[in-house]
Structures are given as C-alpha cells and as structure tokens.
Scaffold this motif. Structure first.
Motif, short mmCIF file in Angstrom:
data_model
loop_
_atom_site.label_atom_id
_atom_site.label_comp_id
_atom_site.label_asym_id
_atom_site.label_seq_id
_atom_site.Cartn_x
_atom_site.Cartn_y
_atom_site.Cartn_z
N GLU A 1 0.82 -1.21 0.00
CA GLU A 1 0.00 0.00 0.00
C GLU A 1 0.86 1.27 0.00
N THR B 1 2.74 1.66 -3.42
CA THR B 1 1.82 2.10 -4.48
C THR B 1 1.52 3.59 -4.36
N GLU B 2 1.27 4.06 -3.14
CA GLU B 2 0.96 5.47 -2.93
C GLU B 2 2.14 6.37 -3.31
N VAL C 1 4.81 5.64 -5.30
CA VAL C 1 5.13 5.54 -6.73
C VAL C 1 4.12 6.33 -7.56
N THR C 2 2.85 6.24 -7.20
CA THR C 2 1.80 6.99 -7.93
C THR C 2 2.04 8.48 -7.85
N GLY C 3 2.48 8.97 -6.71
CA GLY C 3 2.76 10.39 -6.56
C GLY C 3 3.83 10.88 -7.51
N GLU D 1 4.71 9.31 -10.35
CA GLU D 1 4.25 9.14 -11.73
C GLU D 1 3.44 10.35 -12.19
N VAL D 2 2.73 10.98 -11.27
CA VAL D 2 1.96 12.18 -11.61
C VAL D 2 2.89 13.30 -12.08
N PRO E 1 8.52 7.47 -13.53
CA PRO E 1 7.94 6.17 -13.15
C PRO E 1 8.80 5.39 -12.18
N GLN E 2 8.14 4.54 -11.40
CA GLN E 2 8.79 3.58 -10.50
C GLN E 2 9.66 4.21 -9.42
N ASP F 1 8.76 12.36 -0.42
CA ASP F 1 7.79 11.94 -1.44
C ASP F 1 7.42 13.11 -2.34
N ARG G 1 7.85 -2.90 -13.42
CA ARG G 1 7.05 -2.47 -14.57
C ARG G 1 7.93 -2.50 -15.80
#
Length: 305
Positions: A70, A73-74, A76-78, A80-81, A85-86, A124, A166
């Motif tokens: 969890e 994922t949180e 990495v998503t931040g 990617e925005v 990536p990754q 982050d 990925r």
C-alpha cells in the motif's frame, strides 16, 4: 504542578513558547522576557515539547517503514503524476548549523568551514519526509550515511520492490529511489549520468528529468527551514538536544503539509538571504558505483524519456 508559591505554567502557554522558539530565530533570553518566564524554563519546555511531539506524532507521520504494498503504491503513484515512473522517493542530505563542544568539534566541521549535523531525508512527491536520519556529523558524506542507514537495508531486502516491477522500454524496472551524484549508483538508487562535454541527447534528457524530480527534496528542505527559523539560522543547544529538536520539527513539517498549511513568502525570502551568506558543503562521493546491475535500468529510463 500548582504550589503555594506559584501556579503551574498552563499547557497552552507551553505550546506557545515552543512554537515561537522554533518558528523564530530569537534568543532564549528574549523569548523568556516576552513570555514572563526564566531562560532555563524556555529551554526545558522546548525539550519536553520536542520529546513528546516525536513520541506522539512519529508513528502517524512516518509510515513508510516497514515497506508494504500500500505504501509503495501510494509513493510511486505520486511520482508518476509528476512524470517519473517507478520512483519511491528522492533522497538527499541537509546540513544544519550547530555549536558542538571543543572535544566534538573535529567531527562536526564540514567542508565549507562551519560546524553542522546532517539531516538525511527521503522525500515523497508532496514534500513530506518519509524517512529521516538525524545526527550524523557534518564531516560525513551523504553516501556514507545512506550506506549504513536502516532505509538502505530495508530497500535492499524488500522483495516487493522487484515484484512490483514495470516493463519500460523492454526492461523490467523495479521500484527505486533517486539521488544526486554523491550517492552510489545501483539498481535500487538511480543517479544522473556523469557530466561529459560530448554527452548525447538521451543522457541529457534523463539528467533533466531526474534533476527536475529530485527538486522535491530540495524544496522540502527549503520549506522546512523557512517554517522553522531556528533550524535555518542554526541550533544553539547541545548536540544531543539538537537532534531532538530537528526530529520534532520534521514531524511538525509533515503534520503541516498534511493539513495544507501555507508558506509565507517572506519566510522563503529570508531563507534565501541566509543561504547565500552560508554556502552549502560540497558533496564528495567516496562510494564506488555498481553499474552492472543499474545501467540496464537507467538505459531503459533514458529511452523512455
């Protein structure tokens, strides 16, 4: 507690004294006169507050370790925005001026000629500290601190980072962190290509993307020092107590970010003036790179960008 001679200092006043002390660069004597207490009382209240705020808020403000699906994922998503990536986080060290005793002075004397302790932080995409390492002497290099840190052991041993790979440009890219050229290059830590006069366009684009993304850690340190002027100006407590103050300010920084606190432009301008007078120490890398495991991933990211 209340006695026959005086009333106890109320909790509201204790919090006010501490926040004023952390948010300003005023001397403790001036703060004592302002609040009508003794100078030693200001110091005692400050340390009590910092100890308790770390004990109470640290579990909720630093939830990255141990790593789980969890959290990864949180984070990495931040990133990617914002276009990388990754990426799990950006890591760097920040030198904070202190005043050690003469016996400890040699260890804390940094490369630019002043005494400091190092705050190593993983940040982050929202400028929050996800991991901190406080208290290393100013003579230590960022890479040396990272190589012996608990976050490196966690990142190296966590199987989820590989499981959450990925495919990018035909290569399975695991989750990694990013840093500047002072760190040791590996598949867990991406850093820029070395500067070259004949550097190709792909390497330039990769370096630009990594540099733009790693600005989150520089901005986080800037906001941190702007909010807490006692950190930006330099801590005049003992080295042992300075570490407690820095950790409490890191927790409060995350707390303020989570609650969408705004930054005063005057604070940032004042910090810029201070930083121009005090040059940052040079980062010199002593660790050898590990290009065999990391170069394939960096090349894939270079192609991706």
């Amino acid at each position: 507690m209340d006695t026959n001679y005086r009333k106890a200092i109320p909790i509201e006043k204790r919090v006010a004294i501490t926040l004023f002390a952390l948010g300003s660069s005023a001397e403790y004597r001036s703060i004592a006169n302002m609040f009508g207490v003794g100078k030693s009382t200001v110091c005692e209240i400050l340390l009590e507050f910092c100890t308790e705020i770390w004990r109470l808020l640290q579990p909720s403000c630093f939830k990255m370790l141990p790593l789980n699906r969890e959290n990864i994922t949180e984070l990495v998503t931040g990133f990617e925005v914002i276009g990388f990536p990754q990426c799990l986080g950006a890591i760097d060290g920040c030198h904070i001026e202190i005043h050690p005793s003469s016996d400890e002075g040699v260890d804390y004397y940094n490369y630019k000629g002043w005494y400091s302790t190092v705050l190593m932080a993983l940040v982050d995409a929202k400028y929050r500290f996800t991991y901190i390492n406080v208290g290393s002497p100013g003579r230590c290099n960022d890479s040396q601190i990272y190589e012996t840190s608990s976050v490196k052991k966690e990142i190296d041993s966590c199987p989820l980072l590989s499981e959450m790979s990925r495919e990018i440009s035909g290569v399975n890219v695991p989750v990694f962190i990013i840093g500047d050229s002072a760190f040791r290059f590996s598949k867990q830590l991406m850093k820029p290509y070395p500067f070259s006069v004949n550097q190709n366009n792909g390497e330039k684009v990769f370096n630009y993307a990594l540099s733009k993304t790693s600005r989150v850690v520089e901005n986080a340190f800037g906001h941190f020092k702007a909010r807490f002027r006692r950190i930006g100006k330099g801590i005049d407590n003992s080295v042992r107590n300075a570490n407690s103050i820095i950790k409490a300010c890191c927790v409060l920084h995350n707390f303020l970010n989570d609650n969408n606190d705004t930054l005063n432009a005057k604070w940032l301008r004042a910090l810029e003036e201070l930083e121009t007078r005090r040059q940052n120490p040079c980062d010199i890398s002593y660790a050898s790179d590990d290009p065999i495991n990391g170069e394939m991933i960096r090349t894939a990211l270079c192609t991706y960008f």
